[in-house]
Design a protein around this motif. Structure first.
Motif, PDB file in Angstrom:
ATOM      1  N   ASP A 190       0.837  -1.202   0.000  1.00 52.01           N
ATOM      2  CA  ASP A 190       0.000   0.000   0.000  1.00 52.01           C
ATOM      3  C   ASP A 190       0.873   1.255   0.000  1.00 52.01           C
ATOM      4  O   ASP A 190       0.589   2.233  -0.700  1.00 52.01           O
ATOM      5  CB  ASP A 190      -0.918   0.016   1.225  1.00 52.01           C
ATOM      6  N   GLU A 191       1.943   1.213   0.779  1.00 56.38           N
ATOM      7  CA  GLU A 191       2.847   2.361   0.843  1.00 56.38           C
ATOM      8  C   GLU A 191       3.602   2.549  -0.469  1.00 56.38           C
ATOM      9  O   GLU A 191       3.781   3.688  -0.935  1.00 56.38           O
ATOM     10  CB  GLU A 191       3.826   2.178   2.007  1.00 56.38           C
ATOM     11  N   VAL A 192       4.033   1.458  -1.065  1.00 57.89           N
ATOM     12  CA  VAL A 192       4.737   1.545  -2.347  1.00 57.89           C
ATOM     13  C   VAL A 192       3.805   2.084  -3.424  1.00 57.89           C
ATOM     14  O   VAL A 192       4.216   2.874  -4.292  1.00 57.89           O
ATOM     15  CB  VAL A 192       5.310   0.167  -2.749  1.00 57.89           C
ATOM     16  N   TYR A 193       2.550   1.684  -3.372  1.00 53.09           N
ATOM     17  CA  TYR A 193       1.558   2.204  -4.319  1.00 53.09           C
ATOM     18  C   TYR A 193       1.435   3.724  -4.181  1.00 53.09           C
ATOM     19  O   TYR A 193       1.435   4.459  -5.174  1.00 53.09           O
ATOM     20  CB  TYR A 193       0.214   1.527  -4.069  1.00 53.09           C
ATOM     21  N   ASP A 194       1.364   4.209  -2.941  1.00 57.33           N
ATOM     22  CA  ASP A 194       1.253   5.649  -2.712  1.00 57.33           C
ATOM     23  C   ASP A 194       2.506   6.382  -3.187  1.00 57.33           C
ATOM     24  O   ASP A 194       2.427   7.480  -3.756  1.00 57.33           O
ATOM     25  CB  ASP A 194       1.018   5.931  -1.221  1.00 57.33           C
ATOM     26  N   ILE A 195       3.659   5.781  -2.949  1.00 53.48           N
ATOM     27  CA  ILE A 195       4.913   6.389  -3.398  1.00 53.48           C
ATOM     28  C   ILE A 195       4.944   6.472  -4.925  1.00 53.48           C
ATOM     29  O   ILE A 195       5.330   7.492  -5.502  1.00 53.48           O
ATOM     30  CB  ILE A 195       6.125   5.588  -2.879  1.00 53.48           C
ATOM     31  N   ALA A 196       4.538   5.367  -5.571  1.00 52.20           N
ATOM     32  CA  ALA A 196       4.543   5.341  -7.037  1.00 52.20           C
ATOM     33  C   ALA A 196       3.634   6.425  -7.607  1.00 52.20           C
ATOM     34  O   ALA A 196       3.939   7.033  -8.644  1.00 52.20           O
ATOM     35  CB  ALA A 196       4.117   3.960  -7.534  1.00 52.20           C
ATOM     36  N   ARG A 197       2.527   6.704  -6.940  1.00 50.68           N
ATOM     37  CA  ARG A 197       1.613   7.766  -7.398  1.00 50.68           C
ATOM     38  C   ARG A 197       2.289   9.136  -7.327  1.00 50.68           C
ATOM     39  O   ARG A 197       2.046  10.011  -8.165  1.00 50.68           O
ATOM     40  CB  ARG A 197       0.349   7.771  -6.531  1.00 50.68           C
ATOM     41  N   LYS A 198       3.143   9.326  -6.332  1.00 51.68           N
ATOM     42  CA  LYS A 198       3.793  10.627  -6.147  1.00 51.68           C
ATOM     43  C   LYS A 198       4.932  10.882  -7.135  1.00 51.68           C
ATOM     44  O   LYS A 198       5.181  12.033  -7.513  1.00 51.68           O
ATOM     45  CB  LYS A 198       4.331  10.733  -4.718  1.00 51.68           C
ATOM     46  N   VAL A 199       5.616   9.816  -7.540  1.00 50.22           N
ATOM     47  CA  VAL A 199       6.791  10.024  -8.408  1.00 50.22           C
ATOM     48  C   VAL A 199       6.503   9.735  -9.878  1.00 50.22           C
ATOM     49  O   VAL A 199       7.352  10.008 -10.736  1.00 50.22           O
ATOM     50  CB  VAL A 199       7.989   9.163  -7.939  1.00 50.22           C
ATOM     51  N   SER A 200       5.333   9.188 -10.188  1.00 43.91           N
ATOM     52  CA  SER A 200       4.973   8.952 -11.592  1.00 43.91           C
ATOM     53  C   SER A 200       4.444  10.263 -12.176  1.00 43.91           C
ATOM     54  O   SER A 200       3.351  10.702 -11.849  1.00 43.91           O
ATOM     55  CB  SER A 200       3.904   7.857 -11.708  1.00 43.91           C
ATOM     56  N   ARG A 201       5.233  10.878 -13.039  1.00 46.00           N
ATOM     57  CA  ARG A 201       4.840  12.187 -13.579  1.00 46.00           C
ATOM     58  C   ARG A 201       5.699  12.532 -14.785  1.00 46.00           C
ATOM     59  O   ARG A 201       6.746  11.920 -15.030  1.00 46.00           O
ATOM     60  CB  ARG A 201       4.984  13.268 -12.512  1.00 46.00           C
ATOM     61  N   VAL A 202       5.256  13.536 -15.519  1.00 41.80           N
ATOM     62  CA  VAL A 202       6.032  14.079 -16.635  1.00 41.80           C
ATOM     63  C   VAL A 202       6.635  15.398 -16.183  1.00 41.80           C
ATOM     64  O   VAL A 202       5.929  16.283 -15.680  1.00 41.80           O
ATOM     65  CB  VAL A 202       5.149  14.297 -17.879  1.00 41.80           C
ATOM     66  N   ALA A 248      -5.075  -7.957  -8.427  1.00 42.26           N
ATOM     67  CA  ALA A 248      -5.510  -6.576  -8.193  1.00 42.26           C
ATOM     68  C   ALA A 248      -4.398  -5.745  -7.567  1.00 42.26           C
ATOM     69  O   ALA A 248      -4.230  -4.558  -7.888  1.00 42.26           O
ATOM     70  CB  ALA A 248      -6.748  -6.563  -7.300  1.00 42.26           C
ATOM     71  N   ASN A 249      -3.638  -6.350  -6.671  1.00 47.85           N
ATOM     72  CA  ASN A 249      -2.544  -5.635  -6.020  1.00 47.85           C
ATOM     73  C   ASN A 249      -1.530  -5.111  -7.027  1.00 47.85           C
ATOM     74  O   ASN A 249      -1.069  -3.974  -6.928  1.00 47.85           O
ATOM     75  CB  ASN A 249      -1.841  -6.553  -5.013  1.00 47.85           C
ATOM     76  N   PHE A 250      -1.189  -5.940  -7.999  1.00 45.88           N
ATOM     77  CA  PHE A 250      -0.176  -5.535  -8.972  1.00 45.88           C
ATOM     78  C   PHE A 250      -0.757  -4.712 -10.121  1.00 45.88           C
ATOM     79  O   PHE A 250      -0.064  -3.864 -10.689  1.00 45.88           O
ATOM     80  CB  PHE A 250       0.558  -6.771  -9.498  1.00 45.88           C
ATOM     81  N   LYS A 251      -2.021  -4.948 -10.444  1.00 47.15           N
ATOM     82  CA  LYS A 251      -2.640  -4.185 -11.533  1.00 47.15           C
ATOM     83  C   LYS A 251      -2.769  -2.709 -11.175  1.00 47.15           C
ATOM     84  O   LYS A 251      -2.556  -1.821 -12.012  1.00 47.15           O
ATOM     85  CB  LYS A 251      -4.019  -4.759 -11.873  1.00 47.15           C
ATOM     86  N   ARG A 252      -3.113  -2.412  -9.917  1.00 44.01           N
ATOM     87  CA  ARG A 252      -3.336  -1.021  -9.523  1.00 44.01           C
ATOM     88  C   ARG A 252      -2.088  -0.159  -9.741  1.00 44.01           C
ATOM     89  O   ARG A 252      -2.190   1.045  -9.975  1.00 44.01           O
ATOM     90  CB  ARG A 252      -3.773  -0.942  -8.062  1.00 44.01           C
ATOM     91  N   ILE A 253      -0.926  -0.785  -9.685  1.00 44.55           N
ATOM     92  CA  ILE A 253       0.318  -0.035  -9.879  1.00 44.55           C
ATOM     93  C   ILE A 253       0.417   0.484 -11.310  1.00 44.55           C
ATOM     94  O   ILE A 253       0.805   1.635 -11.545  1.00 44.55           O
ATOM     95  CB  ILE A 253       1.531  -0.921  -9.516  1.00 44.55           C
ATOM     96  N   TYR A 254       0.023  -0.341 -12.279  1.00 42.18           N
ATOM     97  CA  TYR A 254       0.067   0.091 -13.673  1.00 42.18           C
ATOM     98  C   TYR A 254      -1.167   0.903 -14.068  1.00 42.18           C
ATOM     99  O   TYR A 254      -1.241   1.415 -15.186  1.00 42.18           O
ATOM    100  CB  TYR A 254       0.233  -1.105 -14.596  1.00 42.18           C
ATOM    101  N   ASP A 255      -2.123   1.033 -13.162  1.00 47.84           N
ATOM    102  CA  ASP A 255      -3.274   1.902 -13.402  1.00 47.84           C
ATOM    103  C   ASP A 255      -2.974   3.356 -13.029  1.00 47.84           C
ATOM    104  O   ASP A 255      -3.751   4.256 -13.321  1.00 47.84           O
ATOM    105  CB  ASP A 255      -4.491   1.432 -12.586  1.00 47.84           C
TER     106      ASP A 255
END
Length: 442
Positions: A190-202, A248-255
């Motif tokens: 869950d924490e890694v998912y939140d981190i990925a949301r913060k650093v995934s950007r252009v 679902a756990n891994f799919k949400r990361i690529y979503d």
């Protein structure tokens, strides 16, 4: 497919024709370790030991094999000449069998024992040799040993030699650029998912992706200890709520926006913030781009299962039933698993199967480019238990890659999880039906 009767006949002939300098094995089953050691000690007549590496592409380079395996053997056993063949074109199992070139020792993935060792009639139960040579199995990580037994229908046909754990690499430069705190050992999905949301950007025309991972590996060695086939019936076991949650756990990361699977990202090249990958990448990352400022943490875990990593992924050494040098071959494997050798290999960042904390503690010590890295993150989590062992009478099909491949297909084709798992179920059931038609449980 190799004809089993033909293979068996050929192997019987080969067992007679192979190296003539064999020493006599103890005739009494279950003889003492001292007796075994005394007999082997007398066996100093020069002979050739044929070593086949079916795994670890690193060993396609003979120098790498010598440094990590061959040189240790010849230094300890000067009367043994080591010949080495690495799997490649014209040098696969059927090629060796057809040529009558049967190895004494095979290095193979522990999960490949049925499709490659047993199916080619090369398997030999090490139980008596372990007793005879007083080899202490308690020195090995118990989960690693159990994985080998599970894949070998409850029997131990080999011993683990070196492993490949999953770790989370992170690019400090990207985290610093966007002011995001680094992940730490014990980080959850869950924490890694939140981190990925913060650093995934252009940013300035550059797409920074949050996280990449190897789908076949995260499902094959999954942290939930889920099997692919039912342990009591010849049918798939992937169309379940547990597998649905895992997908679902891994799919949400690529979503995550800007982290889609179609967007390329390179860890060592500086566009990928986090990379869940194998321990071998530690050296690759350092070599590929030495200017990248990176470090590692233990693989993310599920909140309800703290410190439970992935299932063990080990290369193991197998003595073949056709070998005329079983005692000597076992002595060689036992020495390669000694504290002395494993300490040297651990210093070179090769993952030991031993449970010894001191040997784990020197991991990567001799690799200059890894100085200052959080290398003990490799051992922070404990291994997840293997999936339940299936009844040995059931049909075997090599379907470990189906979930991961289906998952990737799901992402590519915008398929929903339920449809993907039904497809995986159908693929596994078909593989079982085909395998049964071709000869049953082998």
């Amino acid at each position: 497919m190799v004809n089993k009767k033909a293979v068996t006949s050929l192997l019987l002939v080969t067992s007679v024709m192979m190296s003539g300098c064999s020493t006599k094995e103890n005739s009494a089953a279950g003889s003492t370790g001292d007796a075994g050691k005394t007999e082997v000690a007398k066996s100093n007549t020069p002979f050739t030991l044929l070593f086949y590496t079916a795994q670890n592409g690193n060993y396609a380079n003979e120098e790498n094999f010598s440094k990590e395996v061959g040189d240790f053997i010849t230094a300890k056993f000067p009367h043994i000449k080591v010949e080495h063949i690495h799997k490649g074109k014209g040098q696969d199992y059927p090629d060796l069998i057809a040529a009558g070139t049967i190895p004494d020792i095979i290095l193979e993935s522990s999960t490949n024992v049925k499709p490659r060792i047993i199916s080619n009639d090369l398997n030999y139960d090490l139980t008596e040799l372990i007793k005879k040579h007083n080899f202490d199995l308690n020195r090995l990580d118990p989960t690693v040993v159990q994985v080998m037994k599970n894949w070998g229908d409850g029997k131990l046909y080999g011993l683990p030699f070196m492993g490949s754990n999953l770790i989370l690499g992170y690019n400090k430069d990207i985290f610093d650029k966007f002011g995001v705190p680094y992940p730490k050992d014990g980080v959850t999905w869950d924490e890694v998912y939140d981190i990925a949301r913060k650093v995934s950007r252009v940013d300035n025309g550059v797409n920074y992706v949050g996280l990449r991972y190897n789908s076949p590996l995260v499902f094959k060695y999954n942290q939930r200890s889920l099997g692919f086939m039912n342990e009591k019936e010849d049918k798939a076991a992937v169309n379940t709520d547990a597998w649905k949650d895992l997908f679902a756990n891994f799919k949400r990361i690529y979503d995550i926006p800007n982290n889609e699977i179609t967007i390329p990202g390179e860890f060592a090249g500086g566009t990928e913030a986090m990379d869940l990958n194998v321990t071998e990448k530690l050296i690759t990352w350092s070599q590929k781009n030495p200017t990248t400022n990176w470090d590692i943490t233990a693989a993310p875990v599920f909140k309800d299962a703290p410190k439970v990593g992935f299932q063990p992924n080990f290369y193991s050494m197998y003595v073949t039933k056709q070998s005329k040098h079983k005692d000597e071959a076992f002595d060689v494997i036992a020495y390669l698993l000694s504290d002395e050798v494993q300490t040297q290999l651990s210093k070179k960042a090769l993952l030991t199967p031993l449970a010894d904390k001191k040997i784990q503690g020197v991991f990567g010590q001799d690799i200059e480019s890894l100085k200052g890295k959080n290398l003990q993150a490799v051992f922070y989590n404990r291994y997840a238990s293997p999936a339940p062992i299936r009844d040995a009478s059931l049909t075997f099909a090599d379907v470990a890659g189906v979930p991961g491949n289906t998952f990737d297909k799901m992402l590519k084709n915008n398929m929903d999880i339920n449809t993907a798992l039904r497809e995986a179920e159908e693929a596994i059931n078909k593989a079982l039906t085909d395998a049964k038609a071709q000869g049953g449980n082998k």
